[in-house]
Design an enzyme around this catalytic site. Structure first.
Site, PDB file in Angstrom:
ATOM      1  N   GLY A 284      -0.381   4.202   0.231  1.00 48.84           N
ATOM      2  CA  GLY A 284      -1.210   5.257   0.804  1.00 48.84           C
ATOM      3  C   GLY A 284      -0.448   5.937   1.937  1.00 48.84           C
ATOM      4  O   GLY A 284       0.778   5.829   2.042  1.00 48.84           O
TER       5      GLY A 284
ATOM      6  N   GLU B 224     -18.319  18.097   2.717  1.00 45.19           N
ATOM      7  CA  GLU B 224     -17.390  18.883   1.890  1.00 45.19           C
ATOM      8  C   GLU B 224     -17.811  18.826   0.418  1.00 45.19           C
ATOM      9  O   GLU B 224     -17.774  19.836  -0.285  1.00 45.19           O
ATOM     10  CB  GLU B 224     -15.965  18.341   2.065  1.00 45.19           C
ATOM     11  CG  GLU B 224     -15.427  18.622   3.464  1.00 45.19           C
ATOM     12  CD  GLU B 224     -13.951  18.294   3.630  1.00 45.19           C
ATOM     13  OE1 GLU B 224     -13.498  17.292   3.053  1.00 45.19           O
ATOM     14  OE2 GLU B 224     -13.265  19.043   4.351  1.00 45.19           O
TER      15      GLU B 224
ATOM     16  N   ASP C  14      -6.081   2.441   7.913  1.00 43.10           N
ATOM     17  CA  ASP C  14      -7.516   2.141   7.902  1.00 43.10           C
ATOM     18  C   ASP C  14      -7.833   0.657   8.033  1.00 43.10           C
ATOM     19  O   ASP C  14      -8.909   0.277   8.478  1.00 43.10           O
ATOM     20  CB  ASP C  14      -8.129   2.616   6.573  1.00 43.10           C
ATOM     21  CG  ASP C  14      -8.332   4.125   6.532  1.00 43.10           C
ATOM     22  OD1 ASP C  14      -7.899   4.807   7.476  1.00 43.10           O
ATOM     23  OD2 ASP C  14      -8.923   4.607   5.545  1.00 43.10           O
TER      24      ASP C  14
ATOM     25  N   GLY D  65       0.812  -1.212   0.000  1.00 43.96           N
ATOM     26  CA  GLY D  65       0.000   0.000   0.000  1.00 43.96           C
ATOM     27  C   GLY D  65       0.844   1.260   0.000  1.00 43.96           C
ATOM     28  O   GLY D  65       1.629   1.501   0.922  1.00 43.96           O
TER      29      GLY D  65
HETATM   30  C1  LIG Z   1     -13.151  10.773  -0.018  1.00 42.19           C
HETATM   31  C2  LIG Z   1     -12.288  10.650   1.214  1.00 42.19           C
HETATM   32  C3  LIG Z   1     -12.058  11.778   1.997  1.00 42.19           C
HETATM   33  C4  LIG Z   1     -11.243  11.683   3.123  1.00 42.19           C
HETATM   34  N1  LIG Z   1     -11.025  12.806   3.861  1.00 42.19           N
HETATM   35  C5  LIG Z   1     -10.166  12.755   4.904  1.00 42.19           C
HETATM   36  C6  LIG Z   1      -9.836  13.929   5.630  1.00 42.19           C
HETATM   37  O1  LIG Z   1     -10.325  15.025   5.333  1.00 42.19           O
HETATM   38  N2  LIG Z   1      -8.942  13.808   6.658  1.00 42.19           N
HETATM   39  C7  LIG Z   1      -8.376  12.619   6.986  1.00 42.19           C
HETATM   40  O2  LIG Z   1      -7.551  12.564   7.897  1.00 42.19           O
HETATM   41  N3  LIG Z   1      -8.684  11.496   6.339  1.00 42.19           N
HETATM   42  C8  LIG Z   1      -9.564  11.524   5.307  1.00 42.19           C
HETATM   43  N4  LIG Z   1      -9.867  10.387   4.614  1.00 42.19           N
HETATM   44  C9  LIG Z   1      -9.346   9.107   5.113  1.00 42.19           C
HETATM   45  C10 LIG Z   1      -7.908   8.894   4.697  1.00 42.19           C
HETATM   46  O3  LIG Z   1      -7.774   9.083   3.304  1.00 42.19           O
HETATM   47  C11 LIG Z   1      -7.511   7.486   5.095  1.00 42.19           C
HETATM   48  O4  LIG Z   1      -7.617   7.389   6.489  1.00 42.19           O
HETATM   49  C12 LIG Z   1      -6.102   7.146   4.669  1.00 42.19           C
HETATM   50  O5  LIG Z   1      -5.999   7.203   3.264  1.00 42.19           O
HETATM   51  C13 LIG Z   1      -5.729   5.757   5.154  1.00 42.19           C
HETATM   52  O6  LIG Z   1      -4.440   5.462   4.749  1.00 42.19           O
HETATM   53  P1  LIG Z   1      -4.020   3.952   4.469  1.00 42.19           P
HETATM   54  O7  LIG Z   1      -2.562   3.984   4.194  1.00 42.19           O
HETATM   55  O8  LIG Z   1      -4.513   3.080   5.561  1.00 42.19           O
HETATM   56  O9  LIG Z   1      -4.807   3.514   3.177  1.00 42.19           O
HETATM   57  P2  LIG Z   1      -4.907   4.202   1.745  1.00 42.19           P
HETATM   58  O10 LIG Z   1      -4.416   5.584   1.776  1.00 42.19           O
HETATM   59  O11 LIG Z   1      -6.294   3.948   1.283  1.00 42.19           O
HETATM   60  O12 LIG Z   1      -3.885   3.351   0.853  1.00 42.19           O
HETATM   61  C14 LIG Z   1      -4.115   2.009   0.557  1.00 42.19           C
HETATM   62  C15 LIG Z   1      -3.250   1.618  -0.627  1.00 42.19           C
HETATM   63  O13 LIG Z   1      -3.270   0.206  -0.750  1.00 42.19           O
HETATM   64  C16 LIG Z   1      -3.392  -0.157  -2.104  1.00 42.19           C
HETATM   65  N5  LIG Z   1      -4.009  -1.482  -2.160  1.00 42.19           N
HETATM   66  C17 LIG Z   1      -5.157  -1.874  -1.566  1.00 42.19           C
HETATM   67  N6  LIG Z   1      -5.384  -3.186  -1.801  1.00 42.19           N
HETATM   68  C18 LIG Z   1      -4.364  -3.626  -2.575  1.00 42.19           C
HETATM   69  C19 LIG Z   1      -4.052  -4.885  -3.160  1.00 42.19           C
HETATM   70  N7  LIG Z   1      -4.818  -5.967  -2.961  1.00 42.19           N
HETATM   71  N8  LIG Z   1      -2.945  -4.989  -3.934  1.00 42.19           N
HETATM   72  C20 LIG Z   1      -2.140  -3.900  -4.135  1.00 42.19           C
HETATM   73  N9  LIG Z   1      -2.391  -2.691  -3.584  1.00 42.19           N
HETATM   74  C21 LIG Z   1      -3.484  -2.555  -2.815  1.00 42.19           C
HETATM   75  C22 LIG Z   1      -4.255   0.938  -2.700  1.00 42.19           C
HETATM   76  O14 LIG Z   1      -4.059   1.040  -4.099  1.00 42.19           O
HETATM   77  C23 LIG Z   1      -3.768   2.177  -1.951  1.00 42.19           C
HETATM   78  O15 LIG Z   1      -2.734   2.820  -2.628  1.00 42.19           O
HETATM   79  C24 LIG Z   1     -10.676  10.444   3.492  1.00 42.19           C
HETATM   80  C25 LIG Z   1     -10.913   9.313   2.704  1.00 42.19           C
HETATM   81  C26 LIG Z   1     -11.702   9.414   1.567  1.00 42.19           C
HETATM   82  C27 LIG Z   1     -11.945   8.197   0.713  1.00 42.19           C
END
Ligand SMILES: Cc1cc2nc3c(=O)[nH]c(=O)nc-3n(C[C@H](O)[C@H](O)[C@H](O)COP(=O)(O)OP(=O)(O)OC[C@H]3O[C@@H](n4cnc5c(N)ncnc54)[C@H](O)[C@@H]3O)c2cc1C
Length: 449
Positions: free
Chosen positions: A10, A167, A297, A8
């Site tokens: 992210g 938003e 997440d 990921g």
């Molecule tokens: C529309 C929206 C608005 C938001 N607004 C806010 C805000 O204002 N403030 C805030 O703090 N948070 C906000 N969030 C939440 C925030 O974006 C998340 O909490 C954050 O992105 C989580 O980070 P993460 O690294 O856990 O996952 P993510 O950022 O979702 O990254 C996950 C990554 O894993 C990859 N992935 C998933 N499954 C696979 C697989 N099987 N194989 C290969 N790659 C894979 C995906 O491609 C992605 O790049 C918002 C979310 C959304 C959707």
């Protein structure tokens, strides 16, 4: 050299990779996309305020300064914990440590018709598809001779009164009433209906009541109808059904009502927490597998008696913590428990207003909006992206001339985008209580990552 595989790119995954860079480990980042996506600003791409290039950054560009970091673009299909292998579409990858940060997917709560017909905001393609759909809806409305069908093109239902729904509703209202009103002089844009539906009795549930009320008042001033204690139970391309039986003729439905852990969570053995999240130990390790970490997440950990929220600060801090634990282990030191530094929360309501609760202090209005702006510029990845966002925002603010009003999706790809009734007769708008739905001219295509 020990290998750390991070799934990921992210917020959580990138933060882990940054913490591990230059520490003598072989670090491999794996993602199905070749870019990091700044999800909190997806709604601005969907409402034509920001260019999509401003909120995405190529992963290889981020890693190039660190020769120890490598990237594989592939789909992860599972994990073999016994053999310490990550299973991917490109074949298995061995690891010594594994950090899972695969995030979430939209949760449609099993409502199949909504899943098929609603837009959501999770991937960059979702935001571009929604922007194209919104703009095409007005193009279709212009050509529509039947008033009821035209009203449906000009009705937008948003489900979910959390930050994304609020938003998006505010930004859409401003796009319509301050920008499109000049683009479409032959359309009665004051009749545009933006309906924000929330099942609970509150908007922005985690915010204090005074900020919730401010957000509601502000949205209503922008022309958004706020419907609390209501839920969407069914949808077709030309209407949405509420729980109380009301049928709202509408060609656009945005679902911002919840998320579920990424399907990859299902590949991790053991019971799951609410929303399919993977429960982790206080150091973010997986029970019985201390070399595997789940961050962001996708993971579930309680902090001060409540589940940690699924927000980017949690993902960033957890990614950094997992990196620290791995490095401590390599030095033969004990792992420390994760502790969360809660800096607060913010949400914008249109241009020039926001609500914020930072370090226990509530604030609203223009200053809150400036603070929101600065914070997002700070957290956007890459100088180029910050510059692009700044230029777009400055242009928007000074001239109200949203620059990205482009319909870039092919008709075939765009959800529910049939030609208006002038060319393809539309069935009459359904009435409350009717049991039959007009046949949809086209079903929306599933939006893919
Ligand atoms: C529309 C929206 C608005 C938001 N607004 C806010 C805000 O204002 N403030 C805030 O703090 N948070 C906000 N969030 C939440 C925030 O974006 C998340 O909490 C954050 O992105 C989580 O980070 P993460 O690294 O856990 O996952 P993510 O950022 O979702 O990254 C996950 C990554 O894993 C990859 N992935 C998933 N499954 C696979 C697989 N099987 N194989 C290969 N790659 C894979 C995906 O491609 C992605 O790049 C918002 C979310 C959304 C959707």
């Amino acid at each position: 050299m020990k290998r750390v595989v991070v799934v990921g790119a992210g917020f959580g995954g990138l933060s882990a990779v940054n913490g591990l860079a230059g520490k003598g480990l072989d670090v491999l980042l794996v993602d199905r996309q070749n870019f990091h996506l700044f999800q909190p600003l997806l709604y601005q791409v969907a409402t034509a305020a920001l260019d999509q290039g401003a909120i995405a950054y190529p992963v290889r560009g981020l890693l190039k300064r660190n020769p120890g970091l490598r990237f594989r673009m592939t789909e992860v299909t599972g994990v073999d914990l016994d053999h310490r292998q990550l299973l991917t579409a490109g074949g298995p990858i061995d690891y010594d440590y594994l950090v899972l940060a695969a995030g979430t997917v939209t949760n449609f709560f099993g409502i199949e018709t909504v899943r098929r017909h609603a837009y959501d905001l999770k991937h960059l393609a979702d935001a571009v598809a929604l922007r194209s759909h919104i703009l095409r809806a007005f193009e279709n409305a212009v050509q529509e001779s039947d008033p009821a069908a035209r009203a449906a093109w000009m009705t937008f239902v948003i489900v979910g009164g959390g930050p994304t729904g609020v938003e998006f509703a505010g930004a859409l209202a401003e796009l319509v009433h301050r920008v499109l009103i000049r683009d479409f002089p032959d359309l009665p844009l004051d009749r545009t209906r933006i309906l924000l539906v929330e099942a609970s009795p509150h908007l922005l549930a985690p915010f204090p009541p005074a900020l919730q009320q401010y957000a509601r008042t502000r949205l209503e001033r922008l022309g958004v109808e706020v419907k609390l204690g209501a839920a969407v139970t069914d949808a077709e391309p030309d209407h949405v059904v509420l729980k109380d039986g009301t049928i709202v003729p509408a060609r656009t439905l945005l679902w911002a009502a919840g998320v579920h852990a990424a399907p990859l969570a299902g590949a991790v053995p053991g019971p799951k927490a609410r929303g399919g999240r993977v429960p982790v130990q206080p150091d973010l390790g997986l029970a019985g597998h201390p070399d595997v970490f789940v961050v962001g997440d996708m993971g579930y950990l309680e902090w001060k008696g409540a589940p940690l929220p699924q927000v980017s600060p949690v993902a960033i801090q957890q990614g950094a913590h997992a990196a620290r634990v791995i490095l401590a282990r390599e030095r033969g030191e004990a792992a420390t428990p994760f502790s969360y530094w809660d800096k607060g929360m913010m949400a914008t309501i249109g241009r020039g207003a926001a609500v914020g609760r930072v370090f226990g202090v509530s604030f609203t209005g223009f200053l809150a909006w400036l603070a929101w702006l600065g914070l997002h510029l700070f957290y956007l990845v890459g100088f180029r992206n910050r510059l692009l966002a700044l230029v777009d925002w400055a242009a928007d603010y000074l001239r109200f001339g949203w620059g990205v009003r482009l319909i870039t999706r092919e008709e075939r790809e765009s959800a529910g985008l049939a030609a208006p009734s002038a060319t393809a007769p539309l069935a009459p708008a359904p009435v409350a209580g009717s049991t039959t739905s007009p046949a949809p001219p086209t079903a929306p295509a599933a939006r893919t990552p």
